[in-house]
Scaffold this motif. Structure first.
Motif: not given
Lengths: 469, 226
Positions: A8-10, A14-15, A182-186, A191-194
């Protein structure tokens, strides 16, 4: 969604930066384009005004004003081209003004009269009815030997404004949409990475000192997270080894202390009962035997403590009634108290089911009562209470004995701690009883606290989680 | 009665051997697991006292080997390690009793006798020690024909001491038998109960039956005290 989570913070960070940069770029683009387009219109008007000034007005003496007017009309056909042209004399009288444009896009009558200006050339925007804007360029013409004139050329900014409006709408809708995508995709990507982090966390929660042989899942991504889980697993392996070592140490120490004690006790026992020795020698052997037995007891208590630390109490958990246990124990200890003229009153609720190692928790009650009996003078009173408060079972042992000084109170649960080395009635104990109480409570996740006032008595309180009915 | 004693600590073995021989047992001592197993394979011992930490073959392995031959011989385990897991494992393998070091020899002797006696135990309902009578069924105690009122705990204590008159019981044994293991650290409770028992059983009589063996424990004795 947890506002403190990394994803969320990230994403939020960036958004918002992205939105800021987009906004800035759009503003620059919009303003720059507007400036460029208006300038283009302005330069075109200026060019035409100069043409009239140079080609016609320099010869106005020879051709006459009427000719200039008709020439202008012929050249520019303002009514057909939707333009505004006006030539004013220095005294403010108009000698030529274009008429209503053919498409009726504006009304030339709305254009205010010329106002004299010291500037040679100027431009201004006029707001006309219908929300239209007319860009007006004025040129002061002063050729030597001719009267001065003001030539005004105007054109509607309509096409420019339509275009800018369209651009504005595109930016206003497109920009948030782009940021959102972009925010949604990010967020999804993060989430997948974490996900492995979530798995590692859950696995780590499960690992305690009792299942140190378990390991965390290693994500096969080869990234930082895979490295982290591998490192954590190595750390767990080292902890596991340390625990095993300390367990082995206790086992070895236990063997190495017990064997000589067995020999010592065995030999002294045979001395104490050896009829060939004199009574005095047997008496001395018996005295030494008492000390050896005392030593064995301390060693036993130390091993009890280390076994509790190693998590032994977990192995034999059952569900039982703490109130009943307290009553039985008080009953069994009653004679010990009676011997000193101390009364034990037992006040318990009907039933108080708890879960735990019954033998160990009984030991808690025994040690607390024993402690209370020791430090309560003759004719004293001890109160044992069991009651429930907010899903907790409370066991309380209160005496009206000598009490514990406040500076000693935080240390009473420490191993081998004694409030006062000169206190009587303590030769039997090693100062481990209350540490055992504390370790047993810790193994049961129970809180233990002590309150005391010198001269008026102490109160020990155990707070256990009550079992659900 | 022939007892096999397997103990690698020579001094401990020595003490137990002397003690058992004084009680007229025949004792064969072995100091390692291998020779102990070989001997147990050949001879028929009446009882095996087995230490767990042994060179060559561990006590648990010896226990397994003996039990695999389905021998009915009673086995008493001696150990300097404790911990429930160990205990349960050895009982499952076939140990009959378990004693943790350091122990009072009196206790070892009682357990040895209990194991050897396993078949026909003295189940007589009335136990007599001198002029003391303990009726196990009605839990009535009489001395010199006069009834003595005892509390439940005092009665269990007296009855326990009376199971083996003349034999010394350590405080630890008494605690484990009459109370439970939660009272382990609290051996003074035994002293208090014995004193109360004495007031009721002995005070009015010239012959004192309850005897204190300093450093060891208590016994119920009909011999005249020295």
């Amino acid at each position: 969604m947890n506002p403190r989570s990394i994803s969320f913070r990230l994403v939020a960070w960036y958004a918002s930066w992205l939105a800021g940069i987009f906004l800035l770029l759009s503003a620059v683009l919009y303003l720059d384009l507007r400036h460029f387009l208006e300038n283009d219109v302005r330069q075109a008007q200026s060019r035409r005004a100069h043409q009239i000034a140079n080609a016609l007005l320099t010869h106005v003496k020879q051709t006459g004003e009427a000719n200039v007017a008709s020439q202008t009309k012929d050249w520019y056909e303002p009514e057909i081209n939707d333009r505004f042209i006006r030539i004013t004399r220095a005294d403010g009288t108009i000698f030529y003004a274009s008429g209503q444009p053919n498409d009726g896009s504006f009304n030339p009558a709305e254009v205010p009269d010329f106002t004299p200006s010291s500037q040679l050339e100027y431009s201004r925007k006029l707001k006309l009815s219908g929300g239209k804007t007319l860009l007006l360029v004025g040129l002061n013409v002063q050729s030597p030997g001719n009267p001065s004139y003001l030539v005004e050329f105007g054109e509607l900014l309509d096409p420019v404004e339509t275009m800018l409006k369209h651009l504005f709408l595109q930016l206003a809708f497109g920009l948030p949409l782009a940021v959102f995508i972009i925010a949604g995709g990010g967020f999804l990507l993060l989430r997948r990475a974490l996900t492995p982090v979530e798995q590692i966390t859950r696995a780590a929660e499960r690992i305690t000192q009792h299942n140190l042989s378990e390991r965390l899942p290693v994500a096969r991504t080869g990234d930082e997270l895979a490295r982290l889980s591998v490192s954590l697993n190595r750390m767990i392996a080292r902890l596991d080894e340390a625990f095993q070592n300390s367990k082995r140490f206790v086992a070895d120490a236990s063997h190495d202390l017990r064997t000589p004690l067995t020999i010592l006790r065995g030999e002294l026992e045979s001395f104490a009962e050896d009829a060939r020795l004199t009574a005095e020698l047997r008496e001395r052997a018996a005295s030494m035997l008492e000390e050896a037995v005392h030593l064995s007891k301390i060693v036993e208590q130390l091993f009890t403590l280390s076994r509790l630390d190693a998590g032994e109490a977990r192995t034999e958990w059952t569900r039982f009634d703490l109130a009943e246990l307290a009553k039985i124990t008080a009953d069994q200890m009653n004679l010990l108290a009676e011997d000193k003229g101390i009364s034990i009153s037992c006040e318990t609720s009907q039933t108080m089911p708890v879960e735990g190692d019954r033998v160990r928790l009984k030991q808690v009650v025994v040690n607390l009562l024993d402690n209370a009996i020791k430090y309560t003078p003759e004719k004293g009173a001890i109160q044992l209470r069991v009651h429930g408060v907010n899903g907790h079972a409370i066991l309380e042992v209160k005496d009206n004995g000598i009490g514990i000084p406040s500076e000693a109170l935080p240390h009473v649960f420490e191993r081998f701690y004694r409030v006062d080395k000169t206190r009587s009635g303590e030769s039997e104990s090693a100062g481990l009883g209350l540490s055992i109480v504390k370790s047993i409570c810790a193994a049961h996740g129970a809180e233990v606290e002590a309150e005391s006032n010198v001269g008026s008595g102490s109160c020990f309180r155990i707070k256990l989680t009550a079992a659900k009915h | 009665m022939r007892i096999q004693l397997v103990e690698d600590e020579k001094k401990v073995a020595d003490i137990i051997e002397r003690g058992l021989k004084a009680e007229r047992f025949a004792v064969d001592v072995y100091h390692d697991g291998q020779s102990a197993w070989e001997a147990a394979d050949i001879y028929n011992f009446d009882l095996i006292i087995l230490d767990l930490m042994l060179p060559k073959l561990s006590g648990t392995e010896v226990l397994e080997k003996i039990r695999r031959k389905n021998q009915q011989v009673p086995i008493l385990i001696l150990t300097a390690r404790d911990g429930m897991a160990d205990k349960i494992k050895n009982f499952e393998t076939g140990a009959d009793d378990y004693l943790t070091k350091p122990f009072a020899f009196a206790e070892l002797l009682l357990r040895v006798k209990a194991l050897l006696r396993r078949g026909p135990v003295n189940r007589a309902s009335v136990v007599r020690v001198a002029d003391l009578e303990i009726d196990r069924l009605s839990q009535n105690v009489k001395r010199g024909g006069k009834k003595i009122e005892l509390t439940a705990k005092e009665y269990s204590l007296l009855e326990y001491l009376a199971t083996n008159p003349g034999r010394v019981f350590s405080r630890t044994m008494i605690i484990e038998h009459v109370w439970d293991q939660s009272f382990q650290g609290l051996t003074n409770i035994v002293d208090v109960y014995v004193r109360h028992l004495r007031e009721k059983v002995d005070d009015a009589f010239s012959v004192k039956l309850l005897r204190t063996v300093r450093g060891v424990g208590y016994s119920l004795n009909d011999e005249v005290q020295t």
